[in-house]
Each structure stands twice: as C-alpha cells, then as structure tokens.
Motif scaffolding. Structure first.
Motif: not given
Length: 63
Positions: A41-48
């Motif tokens: 979840k956090l990785g997706k937010e950072v990528f976005q």
C-alpha cells in the motif's frame, strides 16, 4: 503532488498504526501478511506521488 515531508509523515502514521495493531499477534503468518500488505500500500502511494496526479499510462506513446 505530495511533498516528501507529507509522504514521510504518512508512512510514519501508517507504520505506527500497523505496529499498534500487531501487539499480541499470535500468528507469524498473519503478522507477515499484514506487513506485506502495508508495504504494498505504501509503495503504491509513493509511486503515485512520484509520477504526480496524472494517470500513468504505461502503453501511451512517448513524445
């Protein structure tokens, strides 16, 4: 676009909440599963945040 300070705060809050939810966790499997879900979840937010508010279209033609 979120600033790195905002992302850092968000990650710290999510990690603190996750740690609190894992107190007295009897199952190693459940612990590892929730850990993996958190980082995905956090990785997706950072990528976005890194690509901005625009939708990322991997198949779009490069200019």
């Amino acid at each position: 676009m979120k600033t790195s300070d905002e992302l850092t705060q968000k990650i710290a809050q999510e990690l603190k909440a996750w740690q609190k939810s894992q107190e007295n966790q009897p199952s190693g499997y459940a612990y590892e599963k929730s850990f993996t879900e958190l980082w995905q979840k956090l990785g997706k937010e950072v990528f976005q945040a890194s690509i901005g508010d625009n939708k990322y279209a991997k198949n779009s033609k490069k200019k």
